[in-house]
Design an enzyme around this catalytic site. Structure first.
Site, mmCIF file in Angstrom:
data_model
loop_
_atom_site.group_PDB
_atom_site.id
_atom_site.type_symbol
_atom_site.label_atom_id
_atom_site.label_comp_id
_atom_site.label_asym_id
_atom_site.label_seq_id
_atom_site.Cartn_x
_atom_site.Cartn_y
_atom_site.Cartn_z
ATOM 1 N N CYS A 131 -9.052 -3.673 -14.953
ATOM 2 C CA CYS A 131 -7.736 -4.220 -15.308
ATOM 3 C C CYS A 131 -6.995 -4.552 -14.012
ATOM 4 O O CYS A 131 -7.646 -4.709 -12.966
ATOM 5 C CB CYS A 131 -6.958 -3.243 -16.189
ATOM 6 S SG CYS A 131 -6.573 -1.658 -15.394
ATOM 7 N N ASN A 173 -5.625 -0.412 -12.526
ATOM 8 C CA ASN A 173 -6.552 0.732 -12.699
ATOM 9 C C ASN A 173 -5.797 2.048 -12.914
ATOM 10 O O ASN A 173 -6.268 3.112 -12.527
ATOM 11 C CB ASN A 173 -7.545 0.846 -11.530
ATOM 12 C CG ASN A 173 -8.738 1.773 -11.790
ATOM 13 O OD1 ASN A 173 -9.269 2.381 -10.860
ATOM 14 N ND2 ASN A 173 -9.157 1.903 -13.020
ATOM 15 N N CYS A 187 -3.675 2.179 -16.104
ATOM 16 C CA CYS A 187 -3.353 2.230 -17.543
ATOM 17 C C CYS A 187 -4.581 1.889 -18.393
ATOM 18 O O CYS A 187 -5.205 2.781 -18.971
ATOM 19 C CB CYS A 187 -2.201 1.282 -17.882
ATOM 20 S SG CYS A 187 -0.632 1.704 -17.090
ATOM 21 N N ARG A 188 -4.931 0.612 -18.478
ATOM 22 C CA ARG A 188 -5.973 0.195 -19.436
ATOM 23 C C ARG A 188 -7.381 0.619 -19.040
ATOM 24 O O ARG A 188 -8.112 1.201 -19.850
ATOM 25 C CB ARG A 188 -5.915 -1.326 -19.631
ATOM 26 C CG ARG A 188 -4.675 -1.805 -20.343
ATOM 27 C CD ARG A 188 -4.496 -3.300 -20.202
ATOM 28 N NE ARG A 188 -4.196 -3.677 -18.827
ATOM 29 C CZ ARG A 188 -4.085 -4.917 -18.364
ATOM 30 N NH1 ARG A 188 -4.293 -5.916 -19.196
ATOM 31 N NH2 ARG A 188 -3.780 -5.160 -17.110
ATOM 32 N N SER A 189 -7.790 0.296 -17.807
ATOM 33 C CA SER A 189 -9.210 0.526 -17.491
ATOM 34 C C SER A 189 -9.597 2.005 -17.360
ATOM 35 O O SER A 189 -10.722 2.359 -17.753
ATOM 36 C CB SER A 189 -9.668 -0.298 -16.287
ATOM 37 O OG SER A 189 -8.977 0.033 -15.122
ATOM 38 N N ASP A 245 -1.257 -5.746 -21.254
ATOM 39 C CA ASP A 245 -0.810 -4.838 -20.192
ATOM 40 C C ASP A 245 0.384 -4.020 -20.700
ATOM 41 O O ASP A 245 1.417 -4.596 -21.036
ATOM 42 C CB ASP A 245 -0.413 -5.706 -18.989
ATOM 43 C CG ASP A 245 0.052 -4.893 -17.799
ATOM 44 O OD1 ASP A 245 0.226 -3.677 -17.932
ATOM 45 O OD2 ASP A 245 0.247 -5.501 -16.735
HETATM 46 P P1 4NP Z 1 -3.123 -1.669 -15.776
HETATM 47 O O1 4NP Z 1 -1.516 -1.722 -15.829
HETATM 48 O O2 4NP Z 1 -3.555 -2.996 -15.185
HETATM 49 O O3 4NP Z 1 -3.501 -1.519 -17.208
HETATM 50 O O4 4NP Z 1 -3.475 -0.481 -14.911
HETATM 51 C C1 4NP Z 1 -0.730 -2.021 -14.709
HETATM 52 C C2 4NP Z 1 -0.435 -1.048 -13.796
HETATM 53 C C3 4NP Z 1 0.372 -1.336 -12.710
HETATM 54 C C4 4NP Z 1 0.877 -2.613 -12.552
HETATM 55 C C5 4NP Z 1 0.546 -3.603 -13.475
HETATM 56 C C6 4NP Z 1 -0.254 -3.308 -14.557
HETATM 57 N N1 4NP Z 1 1.744 -2.907 -11.450
HETATM 58 O O5 4NP Z 1 2.243 -4.047 -11.388
HETATM 59 O O6 4NP Z 1 1.930 -2.059 -10.592
#
Ligand code: 4NP
Length: 165
Positions: A15, A18, A20-22, A135
């Site tokens: 994702c 790294n 939240c989702r992945s 996201d």
């Molecule tokens: P992820 O979510 O891609 O599912 O881990 C996010 C975590 C952090 C950010 C964006 C999406 N960020 O902009 O810091």
């Protein structure tokens, strides 16, 4: 289950951050593969570098835990070119992640058949096929629950697809 030749031996879930989702997908995939009797190396990474070395987002940890998935020990890292040499299959949580991964793959000079196959995480899913796993970072509790629901569904669909390939 019968292990078919098309079943990968390693899968990387990717994702943006790294956190939240992945990481959630990593643990769900690991548990579902174990239940299916698959010996599968599972890992996760982010296309971005902001959260390298961080634990998963505390909201993701909490929602995952409430569904029986402990992701508290996972540590964020950034995807690398070498991941395309180390993994059989790399799955992107959304279409932007997929485009970013494709750009890395396209930059490599290795023979393409030696590199990981790349796909959208939802690709095999009869319910969510072609959709992003949205996201949840700027979202609320409902968004974090939706992530778990979609990941459980799409991970199961990949494992099912390997029974019939
Ligand atoms: P992820 O979510 O891609 O599912 O881990 C996010 C975590 C952090 C950010 C964006 C999406 N960020 O902009 O810091």
């Amino acid at each position: 289950m019968l292990i078919k030749a098309c079943t990968p031996s390693s899968v990387l879930l990717v994702c943006l951050g790294n956190i939240c989702r992945s990481p959630t997908a990593e643990e769900i995939f690991r548990q579902q593969a174990a239940i299916a009797g698959l010996s599968l190396k599972v890992d996760s990474a982010g296309t971005g570098d902001w959260h390298i070395g961080h634990a998963p987002d505390e909201r993701s940890q909490r929602h995952a835990k409430s569904h029986g998935y402990n992701i508290s020990k996972l540590v964020a890292r950034q995807v690398s070119a070498d991941d395309f040499r180390q993994f059989d299959l790399i799955l992107a949580m959304d279409s932007q992640n997929l485009a970013d991964l494709q750009a890395i793959k396209d930059s490599l000079t290795d023979p393409v058949d030696t590199l990981a196959k790349l796909a959208l995480f939802s690709e095999e899913d009869p319910t969510y096929g072609g959709d992003d796993v949205p996201d949840p970072y700027h979202g609320d509790a409902e968004d974090f629950e939706e992530v778990i629901k979609r990941i459980e569904s799409s991970a199961q669909a990949w494992i099912e697809s390997w029974k019939t390939c």
